[in-house]
Motif scaffolding. Sequence first.
Motif, PDB file in Angstrom:
ATOM      1  N   LEU A 182       0.830  -1.201   0.000  1.00 59.69           N
ATOM      2  CA  LEU A 182       0.000   0.000   0.000  1.00 59.69           C
ATOM      3  C   LEU A 182       0.870   1.257   0.000  1.00 59.69           C
ATOM      4  N   GLN A 183       1.895   1.253   0.818  1.00 60.00           N
ATOM      5  CA  GLN A 183       2.801   2.401   0.855  1.00 60.00           C
ATOM      6  C   GLN A 183       3.522   2.579  -0.481  1.00 60.00           C
ATOM      7  N   ARG A 185       2.506   1.755  -3.471  1.00 58.35           N
ATOM      8  CA  ARG A 185       1.582   2.321  -4.460  1.00 58.35           C
ATOM      9  C   ARG A 185       1.254   3.774  -4.143  1.00 58.35           C
ATOM     10  N   ARG A 186       1.139   4.081  -2.864  1.00 55.06           N
ATOM     11  CA  ARG A 186       0.802   5.447  -2.455  1.00 55.06           C
ATOM     12  C   ARG A 186       1.880   6.432  -2.910  1.00 55.06           C
TER      13      ARG A 186
END
Length: 419
Positions: A182-183, A185-186
Amino acid sequence: MSGGQRRLAHFGQTLLGRRYLSRYRFTTGNDVRLFTSGDQYFAALIERIDAAKHVVTLETYIFADDDAGHDVSAALLRATQRGVRVRVITDGIGTTRLQIFSEWVAAGIEHRIYNPHLFGRFGFSRTHRKLAVIDDTYAYCGGINIVDDYDQNGTRLPFPRWDFAVELSGPVVADVRVAFDLQWRRIRIGHRPKPTPDTDGATNAQAVTDQFVRARRRIRTGDVRAAAEPSVAFVARDNIVNRRAIEKAYLTAIGQARDEVLLANPYFMPGRKLRRALIYAAERGVDVRLVVGRKEFAILDYAVPFLYRSLLRAGVKIAEYEKTMLHGKVAVVDSNWGTVGSSNLDALSLVLNNEANVVLVLHQQLDQLRGAILAAFAESRGIDVAHYEARPLSEQFVNWFAYQGYRALMKLLTVGGYD
């Protein structure tokens, strides 16, 4: 059912309650290894990287240009030379631009920087997490940066930095990997996408969810053995969905404490809820001991003592650790709940930064962690109530002024989130 079993079942029901399902989840069947120094941690991490066959991911606030950093970097380079996919996230402020970054890119290591500037796309927030995942088999979480244990901003410490990390294997590894992905992609938002979808080694966490739900169902139907089984939860704090996840984990455990709360943290400036939880625990007879770090940020050395008054009057025992740099962010409650992670108990960690902690329930490593906190407390300078109350008015004013200044600045940076 004996009194001890009823207490254990109640403890398990509280920690695995429906209210916190969306914030973090407990899984069983995990192995945990506790590290009490950077030397131990780096040796284990490098060993796992050297054995990696598919994917290595690493996220850290500080990646130092020192012997520790060079050793870990060399292991990452060896991995990519074997065809392992290596991804690294560093923070834009915590880690300066290093020459090894160019070596990484040339060798095929994928590297992304979180919020490269002081105020960037993610505001003032930093990624303060210290995570690693190796082949979806081993995960690491804690407070240890990639930096020499004895170095403190160029100054040689008299003893190794007081800090902790854990190695995890089992279902909880999937949660750590999901948080890293998630990080990753963020950070990519706004960047030119790659030609192919970024899904290599993506984790399907459904099996972990199913196991968690089955454990809750067994506890709800009275199966005490389910409550008594060692459990682990990975708790990540971000500014999207899990804004208060780590703070709530602390509040849940402290609120249920019956005998003992041991807490060690370098930057103790929590909001009102956490301070009240400690006060209420002490007032109901719980032995609450707090180990506070010192001598890193002058404003905190002056501001933190302002909070001692209400805590001491409630019976909280406070000690200031000065043997070396206290960097560990750890706690143990009633010898059956504990946490190790990156989150300080201050406004930046609890309200603004990306943080990650591991919560351990009924794991045998809690005895070792409890012993370490008690030893640090014994080696620290205890805050005597009488001497504290008798401080000169000038010192009391400095403490009040520093606290008010810190609180005003944090409310501004967190847009009113800090209380």
